[in-house]
Design an enzyme around this catalytic site. Structure first.
Site, short mmCIF file in Angstrom:
data_model
loop_
_atom_site.label_atom_id
_atom_site.label_comp_id
_atom_site.label_asym_id
_atom_site.label_seq_id
_atom_site.Cartn_x
_atom_site.Cartn_y
_atom_site.Cartn_z
N TYR A 172 0.85 -1.21 0.00
CA TYR A 172 0.00 0.00 0.00
C TYR A 172 0.88 1.26 0.00
O TYR A 172 0.98 1.95 -0.97
CB TYR A 172 -0.96 -0.02 1.18
N ASP A 223 -18.01 3.02 -7.36
CA ASP A 223 -16.91 3.55 -6.54
C ASP A 223 -16.93 5.07 -6.67
O ASP A 223 -16.55 5.62 -7.69
CB ASP A 223 -15.57 2.97 -7.01
#
Length: 716
Positions: A487, A650
Site C-alpha cells: 500500500y 466507486d
C-alpha cells in the site's frame, strides 16, 4: 471513550504520450480481441508539457453515459470469457466459499446494560446486528440487512447506540457508495422511527447527546442529481438532530463557509459535557480542535488547538481536563492533557513518546489503554491517568489488535486479535484484574498450525531497512509462486491479519508477502513523510526492492511473482509495472488512482493532495506526471499479465481512473499477455461488498495469478 472521527481515506508524469499501437501477435499465445475504444484528440498543455488524454470520455459517470456503459459491458464480456478458460477458477471458487463459511463476530458495544454486536453466520452477504441483555445471554436480531436488496449489495454500515441503550442510530450504504442515510430505531421494540438524515459521507459521524434527545452529526450539502457520485466533497458542517423532527430543521452547530475545503467531525466526552470538534483539510495527520461546552445554551465553539500543524486526537476527559494523543513534538505520538479552564491551554505531557508508534488510545476503567506498533506488530500498554505505567495487556500471540472501547468508568472492554494464520477472535478484558477471556473465537476449515509466518527485513534502493511478512505452508519450499501485496501511503499501517480467501492460495503451495512500505504509518511520521509528495518514488523503490529480494532469497523465482494493491496500492501496482515490467509475472491493481494529473477533480480526490501534491503546482505536477500509471504506459516492452479491478459505484476513487488505464494498456504495444479489466456492478470502493461478490472476485484473482505464476492447482 471519546473517539475522533478522522477522515482517513483508504486509498489512496509521463515524458511520452500514450501509445496506440496494437500488441504484436504471438505464435504461442492467442491474442485477445479487446473492445475497440474510441480515442479523442485531447491534449492539455500543462507547464509546457503536452499531456495526451485520448480516453477522457471514459471519465463520464457510467450511470449517465450510455457509451461508457456499453464500453463497460464489452470489457466485462471479454474478461469473463478469458477467466472462464482458467483451469483453477472453479476450484478456487469452491474452496474460498468453504473457507468463508464460518461464524464471525464484531466487537461488542455496551450501552445501558445491553451488548450490541455484528454477526455473520458464514455465507450471509451482510452481517446482522444483534443485541443481548447480558454478556452471555441469548442474542436477538436487531437489524438484518440481508433482505434490503435482491442482490445483497445494500449494507448496514456504521451504527451507534444511545448512552442509555434505548435507541440505535445506524447508516445504510447502497451498492457500495460512500453516501450514507442515517436512521434510528427503538432497541426494545425494534420499531423504526421517522427520523432520517441524509448526505453523510465517509463516516456516519454520529455522537449521541448524553440524555438521548438527539445526536450530532456531520454532512455535506445535497449534490446535484447528475453529480451525486463525482462531485467534489466540500462545505462539510456539523448539525444537531433532535429526535422526532425533520432534518430540515436540524440545528447548525459548526461550519466554515469561508473555508469550504475544511471537514469537521464531532465527538462527545463520556460525561456528556463537551462536544469536541476536529477540523481537517486533507488526509494528513493535521487538525484543529474546537470545544463546545454543552451546558452553555449558546453552544459557542472555543478554539483549543488552532492551525493545521499537528495531529490532535481526543482520548477522553476528567472534568475540564481533556486528554489527547498527538504527534506535536513526538513523531511517534504521545499523550498530553489540556485544562480547558487554564488561560494558555498549554499541553501537559502525560505519557511521553516511546520507540513504538502509538496508534490508538482510550480511557476505560480509569486507565489509559494505549495501542502501539513495534515493527508492524501490536503491543498494548496501560497507564494511570497521571502517566505512571500500569503494566501491559497480554495478547494471544504476535499479530494485530483493535478495540478497547468503552466509557471511562466501564469495568470491562473488548478487543479483537488476528494474525495471518489466526481468524479474528474477540476477547473480554477485565480492567481491574487484567484478565482477558475469549468471548467469540471463530473456527475456519483449515489448520493454522500448517502455516508459518516469518518477518524479514530487506534493504531498499537507498539502503533503508524495510520489513515484510512472509506467509506460506510449512511444507512449501524452494522458489514458489508468490503474491506480494503493498500500500504505502496516507500514514496507514498494514499489520498481520486474517483473510478467508488467502488459505486457498497457500494450500496450493503459493506464498503470500505483505510489505510495510514507506508512506505508511508503521514507524510514525518520519516513515510516512519518506513516502509522499516528492518522495513518493521511495514507495515504488521499496516494492521493487522487495520483489528483487524475494527472488534473490529463493522464496520466489523469475516469472513466479504476482503483485497486488488496492486504492493507493492500485496506484503502486500500476506505477511499478510501468517502471519494472520485467520483474513481475502478473499484476492485479484494484480501484487504483491511475490518473495523477486529474485525481483531485472528483469526490474525495481533493483530500489526497496531502500525500500526492497539487497537480496545479508545477513542481508537484512534474513529480506526479513522472509516475502516473495512465500516462506512463510505454510500448516496446513486454508487460506482465494484468487484471485491473474496479466497480461502477466507486465514488471514492472513481472508476474512470481504471477505465482510462485499461484502455491505454490495451492500445499499447506491450506484449501478448492479457491486459484485462474486471468491473463489478453495484459495488464501490470495497466496504459493504456482499460476501458472494467477494468470493467471486477472489476466485478470479487467484486463478489469474495462478495461471501466470505457474501455480499448479490441484484438488486437495
Amino acid at each position: 471513550m471519546l473517539a475522533r472521527s478522522a477522515l482517513i481515506l483508504s486509498l489512496l508524469v509521463a515524458t511520452s504520450p500514450i501509445h496506440a499501437q496494437s500488441a504484436p501477435a504471438s505464435a504461442t499465445m492467442p491474442q485477445i480481441a479487446y473492445p475497440r475504444t474510441r480515442r479523442v484528440d485531447q491534449v492539455d498543455e500543462i507547464f509546457g508539457e503536452k499531456v495526451a488524454d485520448p480516453y477522457r470520455w471514459l471519465e463520464n459517470d457510467v450511470r449517465n453515459d450510455t457509451e461508457v456503459r456499453g464500453w463497460v459491458d464489452a470489457e466485462n464480456q471479454v474478461t469473463e470469457a478469458y477467466l472462464a478458460t482458467l483451469p483453477g477458477r472453479d476450484w478456487f471458487r469452491g474452496r474460498i466459499k468453504a473457507l468463508f463459511d464460518y461464524e464471525r463476530f464484531g466487537l461488542p458495544v455496551r450501552k445501558g446494560g445491553h451488548y450490541f454486536y455484528a454477526h455473520n453466520s458464514g455465507l450471509q452477504n451482510q452481517a446482522v446486528l444483534f443485541v443481548r441483555d447480558s454478556l452471555d445471554g441469548p442474542g436477538r436480531v436487531l437489524i438484518d440487512p440481508n433482505g434490503w436488496s435482491a442482490d445483497g449489495a445494500t449494507a448496514l454500515a456504521e451504527w451507534l447506540p444511545s448512552e442509555d441503550g434505548k435507541y440505535l442510530a445506524y447508516s445504510i450504504q447502497d451498492g457500495g457508495t460512500d453516501w450514507r442515510t442515517v436512521r434510528v430505531l427503538e432497541v426494545a421494540t425494534g420499531k423504526l422511527l421517522e427520523d432520517k438524515v441524509e448526505w453523510a459521507k465517509y463516516t456516519m459521524g454520529v455522537a449521541w447527546a448524553k440524555d438521548g434527545s438527539g445526536f450530532f452529526y456531520s454532512r455535506y450539502p445535497e449534490p446535484p442529481a447528475d453529480a451525486k457520485f463525482q462531485a467534489l466533497a466540500e462545505n462539510h458542517r456539523v448539525y444537531f438532530h433532535k429526535l422526532g423532527t425533520a432534518q430540515a430543521v436540524d440545528r447548525l452547530v459548526y461550519a466554515t463557509p469561508d473555508s469550504p475545503r475544511l471537514s469537521h467531525y464531532a465527538g462527545i466526552t463520556d460525561d456528556g459535557r463537551y462536544l469536541v470538534i476536529s477540523t481537517t483539510e486533507g488526509t494528513d495527520n493535521k487538525n484543529m480542535v474546537h470545544v463546545i461546552d454543552l451546558a452553555d445554551p449558546s453552544w459557542t465553539a472555543k478554539t483549543v488547538i488552532g492551525g493545521l500543524e499537528n495531529d490532535w486526537s481526543a482520548v477522553g476527559n476528567q472534568g475540564s481536563t481533556l486528554y489527547f494523543s498527538t504527534n506535536a513534538g513526538a513523531p511517534r505520538n504521545r499523550i498530553v492533557a489540556i485544562d480547558l479552564n487554564s488561560k494558555d491551554l498549554a499541553p501537559r505531557e502525560i505519557v511521553p513518546e516511546s520507540p513504538g508508534t502509538l496508534t490508538a488510545s482510550s480511557i476505560v476503567g480509569g486507565r489509559l489503554v494505549l495501542e502501539y506498533l513495534v515493527d508492524a506488530k501490536s503491543e498494548v500498554r496501560r497507564y494511570r491517568l497521571d502517566g505512571s505505567a500500569d503494566g501491559v495487556v497480554a495478547l494471544p500471540g504476535i499479530g494485530s489488535v483493535s478495540g478497547f472501547g468503552g466509557d471511562e468508568d466501564d469495568p470491562e472492554t473488548f478487543f479483537a486479535f488476528t494474525s495471518f494464520n489466526t481468524p479474528t477472535a474477540i476477547y473480554r478484558y477485565d480492567v481491574a484484574s487484567g484478565a482477558a477471556t475469549p468471548w467469540a473465537v471463530s473456527k475456519v476449515a483449515f489448520n493454522p498450525d500448517d502455516y508459518a509466518v516469518e518477518q524479514r527485513f530487506f534493504a531498499s534502493k537507498d539502503g533503508t531497512r524495510v520489513p515484510m511478512f512472509v506467509v506460506r505452508k510449512k511444507t512449501t519450499t524452494g522458489p514458489a509462486p508468490t503474491l506480494m501485496w503493498g500500500y504505502g501511503g496516507f500514514n496507514i499501517s498494514y499489520t498481520p491479519s486474517f483473510s478467508a480467501s488467502r488459505p486457498a492460495w497457500l494450500e496450493q503451495g503459493g506464498v503470500f508477502v505483505l510489505v510495510n512500505l514507506r508512506g505508511g504509518g508503521e514507524y510514525g511520521k518520519a516513515w510516512h513523510d519518506a513516502g509522499r509528495l516528492s518522495r513518493k518514488q521511495n514507495v515504488f523503490d521499496d516494492f521493487i526492492a522487495a520483489g528483487e529480494y524475494l527472488i534473490a532469497q529463493g522464496i520466489t523465482g523469475k516469472d513466479q511473482l504476482a503483485i497486488q494493491g488496492g486504492s493507493n496500492g492500485g496506484l503502486l501496482v500500476g506505477a511499478v509495472v510501468n517502471q519494472r515490467p520485467d520483474l513481475f509475472a502478473a499484476a492485479m491493481p484494484a480501484v487504483g488512482v491511475m490518473d495523477m494529473v486529474r485525481f483531485d477533480r472528483w469526490t474525495a480526490g481533493r483530500y489526497w493532495v496531502d500525500d500526492y501534491g497539487y497537480p496545479s503546482k508545477e513542481a508537484d505536477f512534474r513529480t506526479l506526471y513522472a509516475y502516473s500509471p495512465y500516462h506512463n504506459v510505454k510500448g516496446g516492452r513486454d508487460y506482465p499479465a494484468i487484471l485491473a479491478t474496479t466497480a461502477d459505484t466507486d465514488d471514492r476513487v472513481v472508476p474512470g481512473h481504471t477505465f482510462k488505464y485499461a484502455a491505454a494498456l490495451q492500445a499499447a504495444a506491450i506484449g501478448p499477455k492479457p491486459h484485462l479489466v474486471r468491473i463489478e456492478t453495484r459495488a464501490g470502493h470495497g466496504s459493504g461488498k456482499p460476501t458472494d461478490k467477494i468470493i467471486e472476485e477472489a476466485a478470479d484473482l487467484w486463478a489469474f495469478a495462478a495461471k501466470w505464476t505457474g501455480l499448479e492447482v490441484r484438488p486437495r
